[in-house]
Every structure is written in C-alpha cells, then in structure tokens.
Design a protein around this motif. Structure first.
Motif, mmCIF file in Angstrom:
data_model
loop_
_atom_site.group_PDB
_atom_site.id
_atom_site.type_symbol
_atom_site.label_atom_id
_atom_site.label_comp_id
_atom_site.label_asym_id
_atom_site.label_seq_id
_atom_site.Cartn_x
_atom_site.Cartn_y
_atom_site.Cartn_z
ATOM 1 N N SER A 1 21.356 41.685 19.922
ATOM 2 C CA SER A 1 22.792 41.414 20.071
ATOM 3 C C SER A 1 23.622 42.604 20.524
ATOM 4 O O SER A 1 24.791 42.430 20.886
ATOM 5 C CB SER A 1 23.360 40.921 18.734
ATOM 6 O OG SER A 1 22.684 39.769 18.268
ATOM 7 N N CYS A 2 23.059 43.802 20.493
ATOM 8 C CA CYS A 2 23.870 45.003 20.706
ATOM 9 C C CYS A 2 23.459 45.793 21.935
ATOM 10 O O CYS A 2 23.582 47.025 21.973
ATOM 11 C CB CYS A 2 23.804 45.887 19.460
ATOM 12 S SG CYS A 2 24.347 45.038 17.957
ATOM 13 N N GLY A 3 22.997 45.086 22.951
ATOM 14 C CA GLY A 3 22.529 45.760 24.157
ATOM 15 C C GLY A 3 23.561 46.631 24.839
ATOM 16 O O GLY A 3 23.227 47.653 25.444
ATOM 17 N N ASP A 4 24.835 46.233 24.756
ATOM 18 C CA ASP A 4 25.878 47.016 25.415
ATOM 19 C C ASP A 4 26.487 48.074 24.513
ATOM 20 O O ASP A 4 27.542 48.628 24.810
ATOM 21 C CB ASP A 4 26.965 46.104 25.969
ATOM 22 C CG ASP A 4 27.614 45.235 24.897
ATOM 23 O OD1 ASP A 4 27.099 45.238 23.746
ATOM 24 O OD2 ASP A 4 28.616 44.557 25.193
ATOM 25 N N GLY A 5 25.808 48.369 23.409
ATOM 26 C CA GLY A 5 26.222 49.465 22.553
ATOM 27 C C GLY A 5 27.179 49.088 21.438
ATOM 28 O O GLY A 5 27.598 47.932 21.317
ATOM 29 N N PHE A 6 27.513 50.069 20.609
ATOM 30 C CA PHE A 6 28.409 49.871 19.481
ATOM 31 C C PHE A 6 28.857 51.243 18.991
ATOM 32 O O PHE A 6 28.336 52.277 19.422
ATOM 33 C CB PHE A 6 27.717 49.110 18.346
ATOM 34 C CG PHE A 6 26.582 49.863 17.716
ATOM 35 C CD1 PHE A 6 26.758 50.593 16.548
ATOM 36 C CD2 PHE A 6 25.314 49.860 18.290
ATOM 37 C CE1 PHE A 6 25.719 51.306 15.968
ATOM 38 C CE2 PHE A 6 24.252 50.562 17.724
ATOM 39 C CZ PHE A 6 24.462 51.285 16.560
ATOM 40 N N THR A 7 29.813 51.257 18.091
ATOM 41 C CA THR A 7 30.298 52.516 17.533
ATOM 42 C C THR A 7 30.251 52.469 16.013
ATOM 43 O O THR A 7 30.707 51.496 15.400
ATOM 44 C CB THR A 7 31.748 52.800 17.976
ATOM 45 O OG1 THR A 7 31.772 52.927 19.399
ATOM 46 C CG2 THR A 7 32.271 54.097 17.358
ATOM 47 N N ALA A 8 29.682 53.499 15.423
ATOM 48 C CA ALA A 8 29.607 53.615 13.972
ATOM 49 C C ALA A 8 30.486 54.780 13.531
ATOM 50 O O ALA A 8 30.490 55.840 14.163
ATOM 51 C CB ALA A 8 28.169 53.848 13.520
ATOM 52 N N LYS A 9 31.229 54.585 12.444
ATOM 53 C CA LYS A 9 32.110 55.629 11.938
ATOM 54 C C LYS A 9 31.876 55.855 10.451
ATOM 55 O O LYS A 9 31.534 54.937 9.712
ATOM 56 C CB LYS A 9 33.577 55.253 12.161
ATOM 57 C CG LYS A 9 33.983 55.137 13.614
ATOM 58 C CD LYS A 9 35.463 54.795 13.739
ATOM 59 C CE LYS A 9 35.895 54.684 15.194
ATOM 60 N NZ LYS A 9 37.339 54.359 15.312
#
Length: 244
Positions: A152-160
C-alpha cells in the motif's frame, strides 16, 4: 530503551552508525500434599515456565553464530522512538514499515529485543535484527500488516517522532528465498540533504516468533554519500537457522 533508530538528521544517523514464577495449577489438597513429598521442589523447578523474553534471548544470534561479525546490543542514545505510541504517520497503513525500519516491534508482542551486527568498524554498514514473540495468532497478524503496508505504500510515507522526521520516498517489494513459515522483503528509499539512500528490510516468521532485518550505512548518510546497503546474508542465514 533497547532499540536503535534511523533519524532523519545526519547527526543522529552518524551516532547510530557509531553504535548500541513457578508454574501452578490452582490450589488443591492433592497438590499441597505433593509439595511436601521428597523431590517436589526439584520437580517444580524443572517445570518453571520460560518467559517470552527469556526465549528470545536464547534464540537471538551471538558473535559465535556469525564468524567475522560483531553482534551487540544497539546503543539507545539516539532512538527514533521508544515505542510505537511515539510514532505518528501521514499514512496509518504504513506504520508497520516505520516500525520495522526503526527496530520497533510489529503488532501486539509479548516481548522483543534487538541486536546489531557489523563487520569491522563501518565497513559494509550495519544489519539490525529484531526478534519479537507473540501469543497464538499474533505473529501471523503482524506479518499480514507488514505485507499490506508494503503493497500500500509504494509512493512513500512520512514518519515523525520527537526525535525528528523520516520521509521515505518509495517502498518496493523484493524477491526473497522462502524461509521458515513465512517471509517477505522490501526496500525503501529516502532523501537526506539532497542525497538518496536505499534501505533494505526483511521479515521471517517461525511459529509465533518474527525476525525483522534492516540494513543501513549511517556514515554514508551523515557524509551525504549515496548508499545502497544490502542485508548481510551471513547474519540473516544465521538468525533464520536459530529460529529453527
């Protein structure tokens, strides 16, 4: 704190690169009488349950299992987060990826521990091994969540977290040799100070224990040199063998 992490800042990554009762069955008269018999204490001692944490401590690799590698507890001075509760994401479905790449346990574990393996200083980067034990069904559920995140996260994501922000540009499934009961692998990319780095991860499940592997070249990130650090095959193979 026993988990190391890959923070977004070069300084944090540089530090990362430097590394690290008795069982009882309800009270009855027959059990009370048995406890008074010779040898009862010895029998009780032999039936002491092994805790999930103790089990993982016996399963995790040591230096003796991987020739030429140092295997140590990671430092905890610059962790990305102490627990999953401290991590926020722009895409909730991607949470298992953030946990896997920051030595945080997947799902709802009973116990977890992490070791980091390196081969002589900073040569070849580092391979992190995180073992997690679960109650019945928990490991399967955790693997399913990780598999869904990869898809589901092929286009990336951001973790904080309070330690910083880690933006991942892409996530891609990778081929992997089938191991134990279930296995998967993936790579992710992130850009730090204009330089792209490729990070590799894998997960293997044996019964109710999951081993998560993660590789990184923290020095390359700190020095703004492109990196693509593969998982150590020797480390992965040794740990998989200990899982049985």
């Amino acid at each position: 704190m026993k988990r190391s992490a890959l923070a977004a800042s070069a300084l944090s990554v540089a530090v990362l690169a430097g590394l690290t009762g008795l069982t009882a069955c309800g009270g009855g008269d027959s059990e009370t009488d048995a406890a008074d018999k010779p040898g009862a204490k010895a029998t009780a001692s032999r039936t002491k349950k092994v805790t999930p944490a103790e089990r993982l401590a016996k399963l995790v690799i040591t230096k003796a299992d991987v020739g030429g590698y140092n295997v140590e507890k990671p430092t905890d001075e610059f962790v990305f987060a102490k627990s999953a509760d401290e991590v926020t994401l722009d895409k909730k479905v991607c949470a298992p990826l953030a946990y896997a790449m920051n030595q945080l346990p997947l799902g709802e574990p009973q116990a977890d521990l992490t070791r980091v393996a390196s081969k002589g200083g900073l040569v070849g980067g580092y391979t992190y091994v995180t073992l997690t034990a679960y109650e019945d069904g928990g490991a399967e559920s955790a693997m399913a969540g990780l598999s869904k995140a990869v898809a589901s996260c092929g286009d990336g994501f951001t973790a904080k977290s309070k330690s910083g922000t880690s933006p991942y540009d892409s996530v891609t499934a990778e081929p992997t040799t089938k191991a134990a009961d279930e296995s998967l692998a993936f790579k992710s990319t992130m850009t730090v100070l204009g330089t792209t780095h490729t990070l590799h991860s894998a997960a293997v499940r044996r019964d109710d224990v999951i081993a998560v592997y993660f590789s990184v070249d923290g020095r390359a990130i700190a020095e703004s040199r492109p990196s693509d650090t593969k998982l150590s095959a020797a480390v992965v193979e040794a740990q998989n063998a200990k899982l049985g």
